[in-house]
Design a protein around this motif. Structure first.
Motif, mmCIF file in Angstrom:
data_model
loop_
_atom_site.group_PDB
_atom_site.id
_atom_site.type_symbol
_atom_site.label_atom_id
_atom_site.label_comp_id
_atom_site.label_asym_id
_atom_site.label_seq_id
_atom_site.Cartn_x
_atom_site.Cartn_y
_atom_site.Cartn_z
ATOM 1 N N LYS A 162 0.985 -1.152 -0.005
ATOM 2 C CA LYS A 162 -0.070 0.072 0.041
ATOM 3 C C LYS A 162 0.781 1.363 -0.136
ATOM 4 C CE LYS A 162 -4.208 -2.201 2.318
ATOM 5 N NZ LYS A 162 -4.549 -2.411 3.561
ATOM 6 N N ASN A 163 2.196 1.099 0.497
ATOM 7 C CA ASN A 163 3.028 2.144 0.507
ATOM 8 C C ASN A 163 4.371 1.626 -0.084
ATOM 9 O OD1 ASN A 163 4.073 1.211 2.421
ATOM 10 N ND2 ASN A 163 3.785 3.013 3.851
ATOM 11 N N ASN A 164 5.398 2.650 -0.569
ATOM 12 C CA ASN A 164 6.503 2.206 -1.101
ATOM 13 C C ASN A 164 7.618 2.887 -0.119
ATOM 14 O OD1 ASN A 164 7.479 0.602 -2.949
ATOM 15 N ND2 ASN A 164 6.575 1.840 -4.504
ATOM 16 N N LEU A 165 8.401 2.141 0.329
ATOM 17 C CA LEU A 165 9.670 2.816 0.936
ATOM 18 C C LEU A 165 10.898 2.461 0.593
ATOM 19 C CD1 LEU A 165 8.086 1.754 4.648
ATOM 20 C CD2 LEU A 165 8.433 4.066 3.861
ATOM 21 N N GLU A 166 11.827 3.315 0.660
ATOM 22 C CA GLU A 166 13.264 3.056 0.320
ATOM 23 C C GLU A 166 13.778 1.930 1.057
ATOM 24 O OE1 GLU A 166 17.619 3.337 -0.136
ATOM 25 O OE2 GLU A 166 16.672 3.707 1.727
ATOM 26 N N ASP A 167 14.830 0.995 0.132
ATOM 27 C CA ASP A 167 15.068 -0.170 0.890
ATOM 28 C C ASP A 167 15.747 -0.223 2.251
ATOM 29 O OD1 ASP A 167 13.934 -1.949 -1.201
ATOM 30 O OD2 ASP A 167 15.579 -1.817 -2.451
ATOM 31 N N HIS A 168 16.918 0.856 2.391
ATOM 32 C CA HIS A 168 17.399 0.771 3.595
ATOM 33 C C HIS A 168 16.550 1.481 4.640
ATOM 34 C CE1 HIS A 168 20.447 1.669 0.148
ATOM 35 N NE2 HIS A 168 21.349 1.259 1.277
ATOM 36 N N THR A 169 15.749 2.140 4.410
ATOM 37 C CA THR A 169 14.770 2.848 5.235
ATOM 38 C C THR A 169 13.774 1.720 5.958
ATOM 39 O OG1 THR A 169 14.747 4.649 3.885
ATOM 40 C CG2 THR A 169 12.929 4.753 5.504
ATOM 41 N N VAL A 170 13.435 0.952 5.090
ATOM 42 C CA VAL A 170 12.263 -0.022 5.514
ATOM 43 C C VAL A 170 13.296 -1.127 6.306
ATOM 44 C CG1 VAL A 170 12.308 -1.896 3.361
ATOM 45 C CG2 VAL A 170 10.322 -1.587 5.095
ATOM 46 N N HIS A 171 14.455 -1.362 5.988
ATOM 47 C CA HIS A 171 15.313 -2.331 6.745
ATOM 48 C C HIS A 171 15.582 -1.676 8.361
ATOM 49 C CE1 HIS A 171 18.208 -5.316 7.756
ATOM 50 N NE2 HIS A 171 19.102 -4.341 8.245
ATOM 51 N N LEU A 172 15.852 -0.426 8.471
ATOM 52 C CA LEU A 172 15.948 0.181 9.764
ATOM 53 C C LEU A 172 14.608 0.012 10.443
ATOM 54 C CD1 LEU A 172 18.416 3.052 8.529
ATOM 55 C CD2 LEU A 172 18.831 0.963 9.932
ATOM 56 N N LEU A 173 13.482 0.345 9.807
ATOM 57 C CA LEU A 173 12.107 0.222 10.499
ATOM 58 C C LEU A 173 11.972 -1.154 11.079
ATOM 59 C CD1 LEU A 173 9.800 2.449 8.066
ATOM 60 C CD2 LEU A 173 10.708 2.964 10.426
ATOM 61 N N PHE A 174 12.297 -2.175 10.126
ATOM 62 C CA PHE A 174 12.195 -3.587 10.711
ATOM 63 C C PHE A 174 12.894 -3.644 12.022
ATOM 64 C CE2 PHE A 174 10.448 -5.117 6.536
ATOM 65 C CZ PHE A 174 9.493 -5.944 7.036
ATOM 66 N N SER A 175 14.357 -2.949 12.172
ATOM 67 C CA SER A 175 15.087 -3.327 13.176
ATOM 68 C C SER A 175 14.479 -2.353 14.474
ATOM 69 C CB SER A 175 16.489 -2.876 12.769
ATOM 70 O OG SER A 175 17.299 -2.762 14.161
ATOM 71 N N ALA A 176 14.009 -1.229 14.058
ATOM 72 C CA ALA A 176 13.513 -0.396 14.991
ATOM 73 C C ALA A 176 12.103 -0.887 15.812
ATOM 74 C CB ALA A 176 13.018 1.123 14.542
ATOM 75 N N ASN A 177 11.376 -1.811 15.066
ATOM 76 C CA ASN A 177 10.251 -2.412 15.393
ATOM 77 C C ASN A 177 10.519 -3.361 16.638
ATOM 78 O OD1 ASN A 177 8.030 -4.855 14.460
ATOM 79 N ND2 ASN A 177 7.362 -3.089 15.169
#
Ligand code: ADP
Ligand code: 2DT
Length: 212
Positions: free
Chosen positions: A60-75
């Motif tokens: 439903k949304n697109n996120l830059e690949d590094h950004t989404v990696h960091l979000l998974f880690s932040a989660n």
């Protein structure tokens, strides 16, 4: 208060290997044998960060690949205080995916090294046991069609499997490979024995730090 802590137990594996089925069954079995246990899963889609990740996975949304990696880690990091509290209270945590999925999935994308992918998760609570549910992609395919979420294609999953194999060479993590092609009950009884031994072995040890 008892000084015996709970164990941090992680199940990893490619899609449809049986992780969720086995996590639920394991938590039930541990509880029935009088051991406090709870299930967690990553990504935890209930938090604000988790909701961003969830809509990314649902395309439903697109996120830059590094950004989404960091979000998974932040989660994962946002749940560390709760995880530590529960472990210290003697509750064993059975976790469906952890940092290993984080590294395996992002590093399956072009131009991402395993080393770069591991960095944000260095220092997370270290699992006392990581069980990798091993399943041949052709057998996984017999368990039903892929869904429509991001990453759910057989080509991508094959690369993910290779990245997991690289991660499993690291002797600082207590990996156990489980043959997940057997029946649900047989896989469960193997997993249960491994967990009970791990709970007994780790109850007096401090919680470790991952990849440190
Ligand atoms: P994962 O969480 O690894 O994606 P699931 O636990 O959701 O996998 O299982 C995927 C599908 O395969 C479900 O329909 C589940 O009932 C089925 N399944 C799980 N374990 C087995 C098994 N050992 N043998 C056959 N089917 C299984
Ligand atoms: P499920 O909710 O069906 O398990 O799918 N993933 C997961 C990552 O790319 N990075 C991570 O850190 C984690 C924990 C694996 C979740 C999907 O998200 C991927 C499949």
């Amino acid at each position: 208060m008892s000084c015996r802590r709970g164990a941090l137990i992680v199940l990893e594996g490619v899609d449809k290997a049986g992780k969720t089925t086995q996590c639920k069954k394991l938590v039930r079995a541990l509880q029935q044998s009088g051991r406090p246990a709870e299930m967690m899963r990553f990504p935890d889609r209930t938090t604000q960060i988790g909701q961003l990740i969830s809509s990314y996975l649902e395309k439903k949304n697109n996120l830059e690949d590094h950004t989404v990696h960091l979000l998974f880690s932040a989660n994962r990091w946002e749940l560390v205080p709760l995880m530590k509290k529960k472990l210290e209270q003697g509750i064993t945590l059975v976790v469906d995916r952890y940092a290993f999925s984080g590294v395996a999935f992002t590093s399956a994308k072009p131009d991402f090294s395993l080393e770069w992918c591991k960095h944000p998760d260095v220092g997370l609570p270290k699992p006392d046991l990581v069980m990798f549910l091993q399943l041949n992609p052709s057998v996984a395919a017999e368990r039903g069609e892929f869904g429509t979420e991001r990453y759910e294609t057989s080509t991508f999953q094959r690369t993910v499997q290779q990245r997991f194999e690289q991660l499993m060479k690291d002797p600082s993590v207590n990996w156990k490979v489980i043959d997940a092609a057997r029946s649900i009950d047989i896989v469960h009884s193997d997993i249960k024995v491994l967990c009970e031994n791990t709970i007994n072995m780790s109850e007096n040890l401090p919680i470790g730090e991952l990849w440190k």
